[in-house]
Write an enzyme that holds these catalytic residues in place. Structure first.
Site, PDB file in Angstrom:
ATOM      1  N   GLU A  10      32.391  36.546  37.427  1.00 54.37           N
ATOM      2  CA  GLU A  10      32.940  37.109  36.190  1.00 54.37           C
ATOM      3  C   GLU A  10      34.283  37.744  36.545  1.00 54.37           C
ATOM      4  O   GLU A  10      34.492  38.189  37.678  1.00 54.37           O
ATOM      5  CB  GLU A  10      31.977  38.123  35.563  1.00 54.37           C
ATOM      6  CG  GLU A  10      32.062  39.505  36.124  1.00 54.37           C
ATOM      7  CD  GLU A  10      31.144  40.534  35.459  1.00 54.37           C
ATOM      8  OE1 GLU A  10      31.486  41.053  34.402  1.00 54.37           O
ATOM      9  OE2 GLU A  10      30.084  40.828  36.053  1.00 54.37           O
ATOM     10  N   ASP A  32      31.663  45.891  53.319  1.00 53.75           N
ATOM     11  CA  ASP A  32      33.121  45.932  53.185  1.00 53.75           C
ATOM     12  C   ASP A  32      33.513  46.630  51.886  1.00 53.75           C
ATOM     13  O   ASP A  32      34.369  46.158  51.145  1.00 53.75           O
ATOM     14  CB  ASP A  32      33.677  44.501  53.246  1.00 53.75           C
ATOM     15  CG  ASP A  32      35.163  44.473  53.592  1.00 53.75           C
ATOM     16  OD1 ASP A  32      35.682  45.502  54.079  1.00 53.75           O
ATOM     17  OD2 ASP A  32      35.799  43.427  53.363  1.00 53.75           O
ATOM     18  N   LEU A  46      37.346  40.529  36.168  1.00 49.46           N
ATOM     19  CA  LEU A  46      37.782  41.853  35.697  1.00 49.46           C
ATOM     20  C   LEU A  46      39.257  42.011  36.049  1.00 49.46           C
ATOM     21  O   LEU A  46      39.688  41.565  37.105  1.00 49.46           O
ATOM     22  CB  LEU A  46      36.967  42.968  36.361  1.00 49.46           C
ATOM     23  CG  LEU A  46      35.955  43.672  35.447  1.00 49.46           C
ATOM     24  CD1 LEU A  46      34.808  42.732  35.119  1.00 49.46           C
ATOM     25  CD2 LEU A  46      35.410  44.923  36.110  1.00 49.46           C
TER      26      LEU A  46
HETATM   27  P1  AMP Z   1      37.969  39.719  47.507  1.00 49.93           P
HETATM   28  O1  AMP Z   1      38.042  38.420  48.215  1.00 49.93           O
HETATM   29  O2  AMP Z   1      36.725  39.828  46.680  1.00 49.93           O
HETATM   30  O3  AMP Z   1      38.229  40.887  48.393  1.00 49.93           O
HETATM   31  O4  AMP Z   1      39.142  39.710  46.423  1.00 49.93           O
HETATM   32  C1  AMP Z   1      40.491  39.851  46.729  1.00 49.93           C
HETATM   33  C2  AMP Z   1      41.213  40.321  45.486  1.00 49.93           C
HETATM   34  O5  AMP Z   1      41.044  39.372  44.427  1.00 49.93           O
HETATM   35  C3  AMP Z   1      40.657  41.648  44.940  1.00 49.93           C
HETATM   36  O6  AMP Z   1      41.279  42.752  45.546  1.00 49.93           O
HETATM   37  C4  AMP Z   1      40.962  41.526  43.465  1.00 49.93           C
HETATM   38  O7  AMP Z   1      42.286  41.962  43.191  1.00 49.93           O
HETATM   39  C5  AMP Z   1      40.847  40.036  43.189  1.00 49.93           C
HETATM   40  N1  AMP Z   1      39.497  39.717  42.674  1.00 49.93           N
HETATM   41  C6  AMP Z   1      38.372  39.504  43.398  1.00 49.93           C
HETATM   42  N2  AMP Z   1      37.313  39.267  42.606  1.00 49.93           N
HETATM   43  C7  AMP Z   1      37.782  39.350  41.342  1.00 49.93           C
HETATM   44  C8  AMP Z   1      37.168  39.237  40.043  1.00 49.93           C
HETATM   45  N3  AMP Z   1      35.864  38.969  39.921  1.00 49.93           N
HETATM   46  N4  AMP Z   1      37.949  39.428  38.976  1.00 49.93           N
HETATM   47  C9  AMP Z   1      39.263  39.685  39.122  1.00 49.93           C
HETATM   48  N5  AMP Z   1      39.902  39.814  40.288  1.00 49.93           N
HETATM   49  C10 AMP Z   1      39.179  39.646  41.398  1.00 49.93           C
END
Ligand code: AMP
Length: 314
Positions: free
Chosen positions: A89, A134, A91
């Site tokens: 989803e 993390d 955000l």
């Molecule tokens: P992650 O790999 O989950 O650490 O994601 C890296 C970056 O992608 C995060 O810091 C967010 O800015 C963006 N991001 C990750 N998951 C989402 C999501 N479900 N919705 C919107 N942005 C996301």
């Protein structure tokens, strides 16, 4: 239609530890999703098999079954021979960008509400025997109504947490629990609680509590504030692999001299999370029973309009 064809990529949402996160739209439902792409070459070489390791498939199917209002929903999983796509989803904003974008101190009721929601999310993950490992502001996503959700959960169970991200950036250690820094192989729920404590302190100060630039610097930044751990306050610490008798012996200082608390209740609460001994550190469930969190109510953040999300196809 190939599963991936269901989505139109709209742009990049961010870069995480395991790969790029795209903003995409489901052509059928019209809903926005975050599409996380994980390259698998590394895993193929390591276990001499092709494609996604079967352990990862098993683990991810567990993650897909999780449903909680404080946890980003993993809606779908797709894979090709060298790539894994996780559909979450979407955000708009992560907590890091929210903190960076506001000049005023964060409303104390917003902090309380975020911490309560995050403790509820962690309690849920921990009862399902899932450690996040993390927790950091970049992995916590927020919306205009005041909700906060844990993203990137459980992936470190499938793939070990690398020291460098896929873009070769060093994976941050700022939120890492002291037992991990000291080389303990005991992964308890407490490691997520420590990280959440660091996030809470960061919300008060609008800057990281322990911004270390190497493992030793990270440890010493913690020790200088909380005191060098001893057998008295952390039985067994001197037997941990990275513990050195030659560590400087810093005395504990008062947390309130480092953190902009609004009142002593906040300080007492944070002290329950930043406890050295992982077995004494409070659990998410215990934290939810404290007077501090019992008073929490959903609080909308003071947010500028979200960054422009023009739908530029790529
Ligand atoms: P992650 O790999 O989950 O650490 O994601 C890296 C970056 O992608 C995060 O810091 C967010 O800015 C963006 N991001 C990750 N998951 C989402 C999501 N479900 N919705 C919107 N942005 C996301």
């Amino acid at each position: 239609m190939n599963n991936l064809d269901k989505f139109i990529k709209l742009g990049t949402a961010g870069e995480g530890t395991y790969g790029i996160v795209y903003k995409a739209k489901n052509k059928v439902t019209g809903k926005s999703v975050a599409l996380k792409r994980i390259k698998l070459e590394k895993f193929c070489k390591e276990d001499h098999t092709e494609g996604v390791p079967s352990t990862a498939i098993r683990e991810i199917s567990i993650l897909k079954g999780l449903r909680h209002s404080s946890i980003i929903e993993l809606q779908d999983v797709m894979y090709t021979s060298d790539r894994l796509y996780l559909v979450f989803e979407y955000l708009e904003l992560d907590l890091k960008r929210y903190l960076d974008g506001t000049s005023k101190p964060v409303d104390k009721e917003l902090i309380r509400s975020y911490i309560k929601q995050l403790c509820e999310g962690l309690a849920y993950l921990h009862t399902h025997r899932i450690l996040h490992r993390d927790i950091k502001p970049q992995n916590l996503l927020v919306d205009k109504e005041g909700h906060v959700k844990i993203a990137d959960f459980g992936l470190s169970r499938c793939f070990s947490l690398p020291t460098k991200s896929y873009t070769h950036e060093v994976v941050t250690m700022w939120y890492r629990a002291p037992e991990l820094l000291l080389g303990s192989k005991m992964y308890t729920n407490g490691i997520d609680i420590w990280s959440l404590g660091c996030v809470m302190a960061e919300m008060f100060n609008k800057r990281a509590m322990f911004p270390g630039d190497s493992e030793i610097d990270q440890m010493f930044k913690i020790f200088k504030i909380l005191g060098t751990p001893t057998e008295e306050n952390w039985p067994g610490v001197t037997t941990l692999p990275q513990y050195e008798v030659s560590f400087p012996k810093w005395k504990a200082t008062e947390l309130k001299t480092h953190i902009n608390f609004n009142d002593s209740e906040e300080e007492e609460f944070l002290k329950l999370m930043l406890v050295y001994d992982p077995f004494v550190r409070n659990t998410a469930k215990a934290l939810l029973g404290t007077g501090y969190l019992k008073k929490a109510k959903l609080t909308a953040p003071d947010m500028k309009p979200f960054p422009d999300t023009t739908e530029e196809y790529c």
